[in-house]
Design a protein around this motif. Structure first.
Motif, PDB file in Angstrom:
ATOM      1  N   SER A  21      -6.705   4.742   0.353  1.00  0.00           N
ATOM      2  CA  SER A  21      -6.693   3.279   0.459  1.00  0.00           C
ATOM      3  C   SER A  21      -5.634   2.781   1.440  1.00  0.00           C
ATOM      4  CB  SER A  21      -6.446   2.656  -0.920  1.00  0.00           C
ATOM      5  OG  SER A  21      -7.460   3.028  -1.827  1.00  0.00           O
ATOM      6  N   TYR A  22      -4.572   3.545   1.633  1.00  0.00           N
ATOM      7  CA  TYR A  22      -3.540   3.144   2.594  1.00  0.00           C
ATOM      8  C   TYR A  22      -4.136   3.013   3.993  1.00  0.00           C
ATOM      9  CZ  TYR A  22       0.834   3.269   5.245  1.00  0.00           C
ATOM     10  OH  TYR A  22       1.870   2.966   6.099  1.00  0.00           O
ATOM     11  N   THR A  53       2.158   6.625  -7.172  1.00  0.00           N
ATOM     12  CA  THR A  53       1.215   7.661  -7.612  1.00  0.00           C
ATOM     13  C   THR A  53       1.700   9.050  -7.214  1.00  0.00           C
ATOM     14  OG1 THR A  53      -0.101   7.298  -5.597  1.00  0.00           O
ATOM     15  CG2 THR A  53      -0.793   6.129  -7.597  1.00  0.00           C
ATOM     16  N   VAL A  59      -3.449  -2.841  -5.591  1.00  0.00           N
ATOM     17  CA  VAL A  59      -2.517  -1.777  -5.959  1.00  0.00           C
ATOM     18  C   VAL A  59      -2.084  -1.923  -7.420  1.00  0.00           C
ATOM     19  CG1 VAL A  59      -0.219  -0.825  -5.511  1.00  0.00           C
ATOM     20  CG2 VAL A  59      -1.730  -1.402  -3.603  1.00  0.00           C
ATOM     21  N   LEU A 110       0.833  -1.203   0.000  1.00  0.00           N
ATOM     22  CA  LEU A 110       0.000   0.000   0.000  1.00  0.00           C
ATOM     23  C   LEU A 110       0.870   1.257   0.000  1.00  0.00           C
ATOM     24  CD1 LEU A 110      -2.757  -1.101   2.536  1.00  0.00           C
ATOM     25  CD2 LEU A 110      -2.998  -0.847   0.062  1.00  0.00           C
ATOM     26  N   GLY A 165       2.032   1.826  -3.463  1.00  0.00           N
ATOM     27  CA  GLY A 165       1.036   2.504  -4.292  1.00  0.00           C
ATOM     28  C   GLY A 165       1.043   4.006  -4.073  1.00  0.00           C
ATOM     29  N   VAL A 166       1.143   4.432  -2.811  1.00  0.00           N
ATOM     30  CA  VAL A 166       1.202   5.863  -2.502  1.00  0.00           C
ATOM     31  C   VAL A 166       2.458   6.482  -3.114  1.00  0.00           C
ATOM     32  CG1 VAL A 166       1.376   7.564  -0.648  1.00  0.00           C
ATOM     33  CG2 VAL A 166      -0.156   5.600  -0.392  1.00  0.00           C
ATOM     34  N   LEU A 206      -4.858  -0.778  -9.661  1.00  0.00           N
ATOM     35  CA  LEU A 206      -4.985   0.676  -9.586  1.00  0.00           C
ATOM     36  C   LEU A 206      -3.939   1.356 -10.471  1.00  0.00           C
ATOM     37  CD1 LEU A 206      -6.929   2.419  -7.799  1.00  0.00           C
ATOM     38  CD2 LEU A 206      -4.973   2.829  -6.301  1.00  0.00           C
ATOM     39  N   LEU A 207      -2.724   0.828 -10.478  1.00  0.00           N
ATOM     40  CA  LEU A 207      -1.651   1.439 -11.260  1.00  0.00           C
ATOM     41  C   LEU A 207      -1.818   1.171 -12.759  1.00  0.00           C
ATOM     42  CD1 LEU A 207       1.383   0.692  -8.911  1.00  0.00           C
ATOM     43  CD2 LEU A 207       0.261   2.887  -9.316  1.00  0.00           C
ATOM     44  N   ALA A 226      -4.910   6.571  -3.611  1.00  0.00           N
ATOM     45  CA  ALA A 226      -3.888   5.700  -3.010  1.00  0.00           C
ATOM     46  C   ALA A 226      -3.676   6.047  -1.541  1.00  0.00           C
ATOM     47  CB  ALA A 226      -2.576   5.833  -3.785  1.00  0.00           C
TER      48      ALA A 226
END
Length: 517
Positions: A108-109, A44, A122, A37, A40-41, A125-126, A105
């Motif tokens: 969602s974390y 993005t 993740v 997670l 992902g942050v 999402l990407l 992102a």
């Protein structure tokens, strides 16, 4: 600049692959789930930083010129090139897309929706981010189609695996509608490319349809327009949207409304207006008619859902509101005037910011109350958010008044300019018909205000002492971090519209003039 744009498009795909790999021991944190997670942050966030750098390096004195271009041969036999570039039309959409994915992102974390592996979430999402960013950056018709289709599978799985009730049926409806529309759209794109001898969107826009017969333009507009109208969504091809929004997780709804719907309207502006102007001129009155029917239909559906006793789902209501708001975008495009098209582009950005915020807020309400059913939320005396969670109530009221087009906020300018464009349409279009559309659209703004004010009254007002045992958590820190940029940009765009219009107007003027500044 050239490297930045290519990086923005390709990096999310690399990040998706990395998300599926085991995390290095030093980066796992408390758990592998937390590591992916955080990944992902990070990805993005880097993409957003690159988009901001791209915006800073953009030549704002020449927004009608494509910048940061890459143009290399890819498939020589079909004359398909990897052609990337941005102008004043695509840059705001690119930047908003990068921002919304980063905020999703971050959200969602801290609030991951229930479902399978976070790694898959993740990665999907990407991949979705890469497809949406590529749609706004590519300048080749077949690359546009590939990017347009690339987003379907990730969104299908986000709905089907991380969604709520009826998620499988909603996911199937979403994929079937959009795939069928895309098949028809591909035929239209091939028709243009094979008849003109090129798939290059810049060359086609400069030619302004001179290489295409009137019949070819009509067929191309009909075929491509159907595919774009499904994604927009335009009434009556909208019925997949309420189900998809109702079943999708919070971030799925935010991205669906804030980003994916814009891909359809962007295609109308980027492809059909400059490449097939004669065909668009013929179909513009019909597009305007469908647009205003969508405005009124969406508002009436929302009014029905908002009424007490109708068990209206709040997420479904916001989804129907999108049908109405995108109707204003289509009306501006149908006018074929600089004023109307600029209004459509402005309304695109405003809708992405405001409706993205609304879906964040409705998701937060559903998390707190366990339901998005409006009757359950309001209870006998109202949900009394002003008394139980004043910050959350204030944000919901802010998003509602922004969505209804209050002057001074972003929602006002796009709808107003779209109506002005319809009031004085392009030469050759029926003035009486478009005056009628203007009147119906203006009536739609009153209906929009009616249902949004009903929602605010039922959810925000009431007596908190009526159910003293019910406690509602107010806005959390991570929610504040995810929502504040949307609030700030909604105010900024409303008070200083020239920031956006200064980018879009020169590019629109050139686009409608057949590639001539």
């Amino acid at each position: 600049m050239q490297f930045l744009l290519a990086f923005i498009v390709a990096a999310p795909l690399l990040g998706a692959v990395a998300a599926l790999l085991p995390a290095p021991p030093g980066l796992k944190g408390r758990s592998p789930e937390q590591a992916v997670l955080r990944h992902g942050v990070t990805v993005t966030g880097v993409i957003l930083a690159a988009a901001i750098a791209l915006t800073a390096g953009f030549d704002h004195d020449a927004p009608s010129r494509f910048q940061a271009t890459t143009d290399i041969s890819w498939i020589q036999a079909l004359n398909i090139r990897i052609h990337l570039g941005i102008d004043g039309i695509s840059l705001p959409l690119l930047l908003m897309t990068a921002l919304l994915f980063f905020l999703c992102a971050v959200y969602s974390y801290y609030k991951l929706p229930e479902g399978p592996s976070p790694k898959a979430f993740v990665a999907l999402l990407l991949v979705l981010e890469s497809g949406t960013l590529a749609t706004f950056a590519v300048l080749d018709l077949l690359l546009f189609f590939l990017a347009f289709e690339m987003v379907l599978i990730p969104m299908y799985f986000l709905i089907a695996r991380w969604g709520g009730a009826q998620r499988q049926a909603a996911a199937w409806k979403f994929i079937l509608y959009t795939l069928l529309g895309s098949v028809v759209m591909l035929l239209g794109l091939l028709l243009i490319g094979l008849n003109s001898g090129t798939f290059d969107m810049v060359a086609l826009a400069s030619d302004n349809g001179r290489e295409l017969t009137h019949t070819t333009q009509l067929l191309a507009v009909l075929a491509i327009g159907i595919g774009l109208a499904v994604k927009t969504p335009m009434w009556p091809l909208h019925s997949w949207l309420p189900d998809a929004h109702t079943a999708a997780p919070t971030v799925g709804s935010v991205l669906l409304a804030g980003v994916m719907l814009k891909m359809g309207t962007y295609g109308f502006v980027r492809i059909l207006l400059p490449v097939t102007p004669d065909g668009m001129h013929t179909f513009a009155p019909y597009l305007g008619a469908f647009a205003v029917v969508g405005i009124v239909y969406g508002s009436l559906a929302c009014l029905a859902l908002a009424r007490k006793g109708n068990k209206g789902d709040l997420k479904r209501l916001i989804a129907y509101s999108s049908v109405g708001h995108m109707g204003f975008v289509l009306l501006g495009i149908a006018s074929m005037t600089p004023t109307g098209v600029n209004g459509a582009l402005f309304a695109n950005i405003a809708h992405g910011l405001i409706t993205g915020l609304l879906f964040f807020l409705v998701g937060a309400l559903k998390d707190r109350y366990g339901t998005a059913d409006l009757d359950t939320l309001a209870g006998a005396t109202g949900a009394a958010l002003y008394g139980r969670a004043p910050r959350l109530g204030a944000l919901l009221a802010f998003a509602a008044v922004a969505s209804l087009g209050l002057p001074g906020l972003a929602g006002f300018w796009g709808e107003m300019l779209a109506l002005f464009g319809a009031f004085d349409p392009a030469e050759g279009l029926s003035r009486p018909a478009f005056l009628t559309y203007t009147a119906v659209g203006a009536f739609g703004t009153l209906l929009t205000a009616a249902y949004l004010l009903i929602v605010v009254r039922r959810v925000c007002m009431g007596d908190p002492k009526a159910d003293p045992g019910l406690t509602v958590a107010d806005v959390q820190r991570y929610e504040f971090a995810a929502w504040t940029p949307l609030v700030a940009l909604t105010v900024l765009a409303g008070l200083w519209p020239a920031v956006l219009l200064g980018l879009t107007d020169p590019a629109v003027q050139k686009l409608l003039a057949g590639g001539n500044s």
